[in-house]
Write a protein that holds these residues in place. Structure first.
Motif, mmCIF file in Angstrom:
data_model
loop_
_atom_site.group_PDB
_atom_site.id
_atom_site.type_symbol
_atom_site.label_atom_id
_atom_site.label_comp_id
_atom_site.label_asym_id
_atom_site.label_seq_id
_atom_site.Cartn_x
_atom_site.Cartn_y
_atom_site.Cartn_z
ATOM 1 N N VAL A 77 -44.125 -26.945 -48.625
ATOM 2 C CA VAL A 77 -43.473 -26.971 -49.931
ATOM 3 C C VAL A 77 -44.362 -27.735 -50.909
ATOM 4 N N ILE A 78 -44.508 -27.190 -52.104
ATOM 5 C CA ILE A 78 -45.314 -27.814 -53.154
ATOM 6 C C ILE A 78 -44.461 -27.892 -54.414
ATOM 7 N N SER A 90 -46.718 -15.318 -62.260
ATOM 8 C CA SER A 90 -47.879 -14.582 -61.750
ATOM 9 C C SER A 90 -49.115 -15.464 -61.712
ATOM 10 N N HIS A 91 -49.254 -16.365 -62.673
ATOM 11 C CA HIS A 91 -50.383 -17.296 -62.707
ATOM 12 C C HIS A 91 -50.295 -18.262 -61.519
ATOM 13 N N ILE A 92 -49.103 -18.752 -61.243
ATOM 14 C CA ILE A 92 -48.894 -19.657 -60.104
ATOM 15 C C ILE A 92 -49.166 -18.913 -58.800
ATOM 16 N N ALA A 93 -48.653 -17.702 -58.683
ATOM 17 C CA ALA A 93 -48.878 -16.905 -57.472
ATOM 18 C C ALA A 93 -50.368 -16.644 -57.269
ATOM 19 N N LEU A 106 -40.354 -19.160 -54.874
ATOM 20 C CA LEU A 106 -40.663 -19.857 -56.104
ATOM 21 C C LEU A 106 -39.345 -20.093 -56.832
ATOM 22 N N LEU A 107 -39.000 -21.347 -57.029
ATOM 23 C CA LEU A 107 -37.773 -21.704 -57.741
ATOM 24 C C LEU A 107 -38.137 -22.611 -58.910
ATOM 25 N N ARG A 121 -42.749 -22.464 -51.978
ATOM 26 C CA ARG A 121 -42.874 -22.479 -50.522
ATOM 27 C C ARG A 121 -44.000 -21.515 -50.196
ATOM 28 N N VAL A 122 -45.046 -22.048 -49.561
ATOM 29 C CA VAL A 122 -46.223 -21.253 -49.243
ATOM 30 C C VAL A 122 -46.379 -21.173 -47.734
#
Length: 168
Positions: A77-78, A90-93, A106-107, A121-122
């Motif tokens: 978790v980040i 999309s930038h975060i992904a 992603l929340l 959560r990755v």
């Protein structure tokens, strides 16, 4: 998509004279949660075509959310914070995927200071490559948590490699 109908309590029935707020059975579960929290009795009546379908209470809502967020033991978790204008899913992904990791969840939620708090959560045991990638993309990483055994396992592997070199 999980709906209000999926969160109806199997144990609770509508009492005829008890006033409660109501939602339609097809309302998405993520839209039901704030309504449940605003409800005076922390209960919502679920209405369908045939009338009352049941009651959602705190326990049934928690169970439904638990079914919606699948357990993943191979994930870290980040937490990230950014200005609302800088937010882009999309930038975060892309930042996570540039670290050769998969974005599982992603929340986002508003932070107290007007910024946006994003929890990711990755799929990885050690989130540090994704953390570094997010920072390179300009995001403020406020915390991360992976499996505690990762650092211990990595240290053990390094010690075994060192011992192999010494034994040569």
């Amino acid at each position: 998509m999980m709906t209000a109908r999926d969160a109806v309590s199997p144990l609770r029935k509508k009492e005829s004279d008890t006033p409660t707020l109501a939602v339609g059975g097809g309302v998405p579960l993520l839209e039901v949660l704030p309504r449940l929290l605003d409800s005076p009795g922390r209960e919502l009546e679920v209405i369908g075509d045939g009338g009352t379908e049941g009651i959602i209470d705190q326990a049934s809502m928690l169970e439904a959310l638990g079914r919606m967020i699948a357990p993943r033991y191979d994930c870290s978790v980040i937490d990230v914070e950014c200005a609302p204008a800088e937010y882009s899913a999309s930038h975060i992904a892309r930042a996570v995927e540039d670290a050769d990791m998969h974005l599982v969840d992603l929340l986002s939620s508003p932070a107290a200071d007007g910024r946006l708090h994003v929890t990711l959560r990755v799929q990885c045991e050690d989130p540090s490559p994704a953390v570094h990638s997010l920072e390179r993309y300009g995001y403020n990483v406020t915390g991360s948590a992976g499996h505690e055994d990762v650092s211990r396992t990595a240290a053990l592997e390094r010690l075994m490699a060192l011992q192999a070199l010494i034994n040569v």
